[in-house]
Design an enzyme around this catalytic site. Sequence first.
Site, mmCIF file in Angstrom:
data_model
loop_
_atom_site.group_PDB
_atom_site.id
_atom_site.type_symbol
_atom_site.label_atom_id
_atom_site.label_comp_id
_atom_site.label_asym_id
_atom_site.label_seq_id
_atom_site.Cartn_x
_atom_site.Cartn_y
_atom_site.Cartn_z
ATOM 1 N N ARG A 1 0.851 -1.191 0.000
ATOM 2 C CA ARG A 1 0.000 0.000 0.000
ATOM 3 C C ARG A 1 0.888 1.242 0.000
ATOM 4 O O ARG A 1 1.786 1.372 0.838
ATOM 5 C CB ARG A 1 -0.912 -0.013 1.217
ATOM 6 C CG ARG A 1 -1.970 1.086 1.236
ATOM 7 C CD ARG A 1 -2.859 0.941 2.455
ATOM 8 N NE ARG A 1 -3.654 -0.284 2.375
ATOM 9 C CZ ARG A 1 -4.088 -0.937 3.451
ATOM 10 N NH1 ARG A 1 -3.795 -0.505 4.669
ATOM 11 N NH2 ARG A 1 -4.828 -2.027 3.306
ATOM 12 N N ARG B 1 -2.183 6.163 9.904
ATOM 13 C CA ARG B 1 -2.076 5.722 8.511
ATOM 14 C C ARG B 1 -2.291 6.898 7.555
ATOM 15 O O ARG B 1 -2.210 8.055 7.967
ATOM 16 C CB ARG B 1 -3.071 4.589 8.264
ATOM 17 C CG ARG B 1 -2.807 3.381 9.176
ATOM 18 C CD ARG B 1 -3.626 2.180 8.791
ATOM 19 N NE ARG B 1 -3.312 1.014 9.620
ATOM 20 C CZ ARG B 1 -3.822 -0.199 9.412
ATOM 21 N NH1 ARG B 1 -4.683 -0.414 8.424
ATOM 22 N NH2 ARG B 1 -3.486 -1.209 10.195
ATOM 23 N N LYS C 1 -4.371 0.376 15.059
ATOM 24 C CA LYS C 1 -4.268 1.342 13.963
ATOM 25 C C LYS C 1 -5.009 2.634 14.301
ATOM 26 O O LYS C 1 -5.920 2.666 15.132
ATOM 27 C CB LYS C 1 -4.840 0.727 12.688
ATOM 28 C CG LYS C 1 -6.287 0.284 12.789
ATOM 29 C CD LYS C 1 -6.700 -0.498 11.546
ATOM 30 C CE LYS C 1 -8.102 -1.097 11.705
ATOM 31 N NZ LYS C 1 -8.468 -1.948 10.562
ATOM 32 N N LYS D 1 -6.663 6.186 12.334
ATOM 33 C CA LYS D 1 -7.045 6.728 11.029
ATOM 34 C C LYS D 1 -7.531 8.162 11.176
ATOM 35 O O LYS D 1 -8.255 8.494 12.115
ATOM 36 C CB LYS D 1 -8.141 5.869 10.392
ATOM 37 C CG LYS D 1 -7.689 4.431 10.114
ATOM 38 C CD LYS D 1 -8.789 3.603 9.471
ATOM 39 C CE LYS D 1 -8.310 2.188 9.175
ATOM 40 N NZ LYS D 1 -9.357 1.360 8.524
ATOM 41 N N CYS E 1 -14.582 -3.713 -0.834
ATOM 42 C CA CYS E 1 -13.190 -4.018 -0.500
ATOM 43 C C CYS E 1 -12.662 -5.089 -1.456
ATOM 44 O O CYS E 1 -13.394 -5.631 -2.276
ATOM 45 C CB CYS E 1 -13.087 -4.498 0.938
ATOM 46 S SG CYS E 1 -13.841 -6.120 1.216
ATOM 47 N N CYS F 1 -7.185 -11.402 0.110
ATOM 48 C CA CYS F 1 -7.288 -11.012 1.520
ATOM 49 C C CYS F 1 -7.464 -12.242 2.399
ATOM 50 O O CYS F 1 -8.387 -13.037 2.200
ATOM 51 C CB CYS F 1 -8.451 -10.050 1.718
ATOM 52 S SG CYS F 1 -8.659 -9.553 3.440
ATOM 53 N N CYS G 1 -15.698 -9.301 4.948
ATOM 54 C CA CYS G 1 -15.613 -9.618 6.371
ATOM 55 C C CYS G 1 -16.098 -8.402 7.142
ATOM 56 O O CYS G 1 -16.315 -7.335 6.554
ATOM 57 C CB CYS G 1 -14.175 -9.988 6.762
ATOM 58 S SG CYS G 1 -13.069 -8.565 6.894
ATOM 59 N N CYS H 1 -13.486 -2.260 5.817
ATOM 60 C CA CYS H 1 -12.576 -1.480 4.971
ATOM 61 C C CYS H 1 -13.324 -0.559 4.012
ATOM 62 O O CYS H 1 -12.839 0.513 3.681
ATOM 63 C CB CYS H 1 -11.661 -2.415 4.186
ATOM 64 S SG CYS H 1 -10.473 -3.291 5.224
#
Length: 1525
Positions: A986, A1055, A1118, A1120, A1344, A1350, A1389, A1393
């Site tokens: 990424r 991120r 994480k 964001k 996603c 994935c 899932c 995302c």
Amino acid sequence: MSLTAKATTASASALTTVTELGTGSDLGGVVAALYAATAHDQHKNKTVPLPLLRVAPTSLAHASLVAAAAVHVPGIAIMLATHESNIFEPLAGRVPILLIQYNPLPDLHSLPPIAYSYSESLEFSLEAIESALPKNSPFFKYSGPLTPSTVLVIPGTAPFLFESAISENQRVGILRISVQRPWSAKHLLATIPTSATNIAVLDFVSNFSNAFGTIFLDVAASSATSFNIKEIRVHGEISENVVANILKSAISVFDENAAFMNLHGDIVNSFANVTLSDVPSKEIDIEGPYVSLLNQIFKDRLNLSNVISEASVLQPEIDLKPKQIVSTARSRFIEQAKSLVASSAVSKGVTNPLKAWLQAQEPDSNNASNSVSLGRKAHDALGAARSYQQELSDFYEESGAHLLSPPTLVTATNKAATTPASKNGKLTGTSAEFGLGLHLSQLQERDRFIIKAQEIVASKTLPTNASAPLEAWIAAQTIGTNIATTSTTHGQEAYKHLSDVISTDQSTKYLRDFYQESAAYLLTKPPSRWILGGDALTHDIGASGVHHVVASKSNVNILILDTQPYSEKKNSLSPDTRRKDIGLYAMTYGGVYVASVALQSSFAGVVRALTEADAFNGPSVVVAYAPRVSTAGSASGSGVLVKGGAGLAATAALAALKETKQAVDEGYWPLYRWTPSAFGESSFCLDSEKMRGELEVFLERDRHISLIAAAEPTLELVPSVEKELQADVEAKIKDSYAALVANLNTTPVLILYGSDGGAAAGAAKRLVAEAKQRGLKPKLSVMDEYSVEDFVGHEHVVFVVSTAGQGEFPGNSRETWKALQGLKKGGEVDFGKMRYAVFAMGDSHYWPLPSDAHFFCKSGKDLDAKLEALGAPRLVSIGIGNDRDADGWQTGYKLFAADLWASLGVDFVEVSGPAVMVGTDDAIKEASNFLRGTIAPGLEDTTTGSLAELDQRLTKFHGIYQQDDRDIRESRLRAGLEAAYSFMVRVRVPGGVATPAQWVAIDNVSNKLANGTIKLTTRQAFQFHGIVKSKLKKAIQEINHALMDTLAACGDVNRNVMCNPNPSSSNVHAQVLNFSRKFSAHLTPNTNAYHEIWLDKKMVVTSEDVEPIYGKTYLPRKFKVAVAVPPYNDVDVFAHDLGYISIVDGDNLIGFNVTVGGGMGMTHSMNTTYPRLGDLLGFCTIEQAVNVGEKVVLVQRDFGDRTNRKHARLKYTIDDRGIDWFRNEVEQRLGYKLQPARPYTFISNGDRYGWSQGAKGTWAYTLFIQNGRVKDEEARMMKSGLRTIADDFVRRNVEGIEFRLTPNQHLMIAGVPAAEKWKFEAFLRKYELENGNLSGLRQHSMACVALPTCGLAMAESERYLPDLISLIENVLEVNGLRDDAITIRMTGCPNGCARPQIAEIAFIGKAPGTYNMYLGGGHNGERLNKIYKENLTERDIISELTPIIEDYAKYRANGEHFGDFVIRKNYVKATTSGKHFHDVEKLPTKVESTGQNGVLKIFAGGGSWIGLAFAGLVLAFLFLPLKNE
């Protein structure tokens, strides 16, 4: 041609060395030389039973000739000896060793070592062998009746079963073959009894084909005129019953019309009973794409000899009209002529002769021989007519090449013929030899014409202006087709001047005849000659058309399709015919271009191979992998079976694509090109990416070792580092010694696990760690890596199995379960010695319905019951790990582990500290030396395509995730291969803005190092998939060269910072973008590890990295950040940990409203995890914004949950402690209070497509890109078009252009000057990039990546959502809602995302093909949705949505959005906070009046309390009579 052999003898080894074997020698000469040398050696040393001939070939062609010659020389083995022995490896296993191993040959030293003719050397060899063999072992031996009518010829020296089975009344005798090479027709005929009239030849085959065996051909050639000869082919193992059938068939075969009979022997494991008659009735066209490609490449130059006749390649539905040599240019001209005749645009003076000529071109026409004379009449008529009809000029110019040349369409039936038959005086047949013969006949005719032309030029009878172009045309023909393409120009000029000469009185009859013939050659381009073949060409290479093509040395190309799917080849009951070996076979000739290609794998590779084959001046063999795909309903079901109605072609194409991908990726079908003349970069080009990558790694290591060997580098180490390394080595030695001592007397335990999400793998690793501490000797493995036969041999086996889908086994344990299901107690596998235990893991609430309760831990329970049924004794009772227990699965684990250690007698051992094999994430981060870990040495490890597990956790901080192709995961596991590992990379793009030059760099990386596509993410980043480990560092370096990086694109850090790509004011966007980049840089990790590992910067050993914001353990999870610019909320600002809502005054940014605590991730059926929208914290100025953000990060760093990663996001920190507490903590660290939030308004969270103009007059165009996947498709060349646009901007240095990635996965190209707008629009039209008429639903869709890469995906998303939208669009269209803006999102899932939890309609994958459906999200991104129905399939989804959409179309209020409507109408309740996301209240029953039969329907939901009261009164009234009764 004669040849001499110089022979020398080595006394110690008795080796005969032939040092001079000229490559120009014929086969007979080589045989004689070899034989003479062998005889010389035999004379010198009579004790050598099997002479070894050591040959030093000078070329591959030379070696092939020697190998072929050895067949004819008795008692010889060949060893190739050369300093380039690797070149001759293709001959390994193919060089013959004769079966004659008797006494040495007689003294033949008197023979001079000179060449003999082939017939002389062969006869001499036969006499020598006969004199050397024992008297009771001749070439052939007969046994059976004295006067048989039929003789059965059997290869081998021990046909005892047959000899004992024959009886006198059968009149069948047995002829045994002792020596096949050299073959003696004289001895054969002398052995056969005179009473015999029939000869049946027995051949043992691995599969049936239309090609005759070599023994049959030998017998037939020796006695074709004396006997009736037929072949009996036996497939399988021979038993007494089979022998009886063979003897009966030896008589009955002569009552049949067929030249052979197929019989089945007993089935053996390596073969299956397959016949060519078992062909599918419906198959997808395999031939078509290759024929179409040949047409596209060579156009009117293509001359195709289509020899395909077997149904395995050519689908039977195709009209099997006669077709052999098909000239594309001539076919096109004939169609033009027919159109001209039908148009009535010309007079009868032209149409009548043209009609007559056309009739002569028809198959089986009686006028074919008059074609040229009829054509000349038509040509003359056209020439006269063009003087007053100018439109005929072009047609006339082209007509001479066809009207004045004989037909090239040769009539042929589609019946497979091993020899051409005769019908009405014309040759028929579709064998490769016949097709080759047709090509050769045309080549010979062309050669004859060239000779005539040479004679005319040499005679000097032509004027210079005619002879010069004719001489140039001749030169072009003799050089080769790669230069001869210029011959047409010379030919046309020569033909024109010849015409002028013919019109004069000086012409001769010879010259006039030459002129009449010349049009077919001078006016046409040199043809590209191809034979297209399939299965029948490959069953017996030596007796097939392949052999004849390569041996002809003519400029003819053969394209062979291997149609057997790879999945079928791996089946032990389906023998692999290994047609790919044809390429190896062809290469041994030395003068043949060879290529192996696969259209579905590399289109460019096929084009390149076909082009090179055409350019090569000699024979070419191209082997193509084209797996057959059968549709449902085929007779045999052979090939890859696909089912379906609509969309069948797409499904079949996908099946063929997957089959090809698997064959190429797993290395079964290599892609390569071999050019003997080496006119390219190299003579051998390996095109297989995987194989080439492995070769490059090997060569790189080889060069590295060479450099080390060539020099003595001195390494200067800092003393402290040297001591540290020495201490580390000593510690490892001590640990190894301790482990060795500890393992001398330990109990082994095999621990096998099946895991999809990693929980079962973690539990298994914990068992291993505890077992080691208790003195056991554990071994850990995935279940499918052990066969049943392997693990039953272990004394103690523990299985740890999670549950996937509806009680299914995880992907890495399914093969084991399949194998166990096929076993029974008391069978071949003994389970009595294996003591076992099973720990089953699952979620008791994952499938909430009572009817689905049996899915809980079903896989582990089934395994436990099956092992018990097979007789395996238990260690302990089954353990159950339930995610719903207080400590999750660990609650059940503790009980299970205690019982397990007690059963193994180690429960008394005291264990100090937690027995955890893999440390916590914080421990891993702290021990990683600021994110270095062992990533660097892991990248150097070429034994695997993966990285170590701990390093995989660290690479996330570097923007890298390890993945594997889940489409082929199971097949690779079955094949004993590791998963097809690759990496997702990424690229961090703060604010989502890149330059055209950066887009070009990203495109280059995707083409050269990734899977050829670019993914635009939901967080405005670039993403690559399919980068293999060997290319990982190169990819990162190329990204860095474009002034971008991947650091902190993932991991427990801040991120990529998002921002609105399209505010109405360009000035505001510049300010917002500047802040986004500044804040991103402020929170970028400070470690040097990224530069050391990926950019080869030197490690600084005298100082330590410092992370002033993050510290050694970084953040708990994480983090964001997004920046929104009202009125557009396209970044979904409330869905992030930290949000900034821009407050604008006119054209200036004055500050931000700050939001905290957003996040989408959750876990299915775990209500303690949930999505959450951010809370308003307050207002800050632009100058304060970075500092405020830093303090929010610091509070989360210090107070976030580091013990449970599912509870570690900022949203849980705020919910646990309260927003007021959090605001106070931030303000204390700031030293000042935040201002109250300012007013703002959001109207949408979607993108605005098409053109928009900024304040400065520049233009921006927003492109719709389906789910952010930039790739080329047949209907839309998105990737190529964008690359062309970027290249054009870079080349012309157009300033101010920006490629802006939108948060909805689309692309805006901004800063386009008004003067450039027209050119940009031209590019859009050329590459069909304009958005078109998209529905409102599709415009607001997002998905996603999910499968196949994935590792967390439970269902499809990116690959499936477009199809689902198409189905929903049909419903919207019917209800007049096609253009209504409705947000729809899908993820594979629940990690969120694509931010599905705030969509008006959302689907979250739960299992393959199964989704939970959510409704009611805010259209502006300010409200979470609510679950509506669980576990829906596609049919369920459409069934559930249709009435809701119909209701929305009828009853929505003016301007009411879909999400608001479903809440107002009580389809779902509004979600007021994240904690209440999972709360589902039972809605009142819906009753309404239909107006029929007095039935009432009452809507209790969505109305006022008056409506509810009225509904209650009605219901009370209805039930009142019941109460009274």
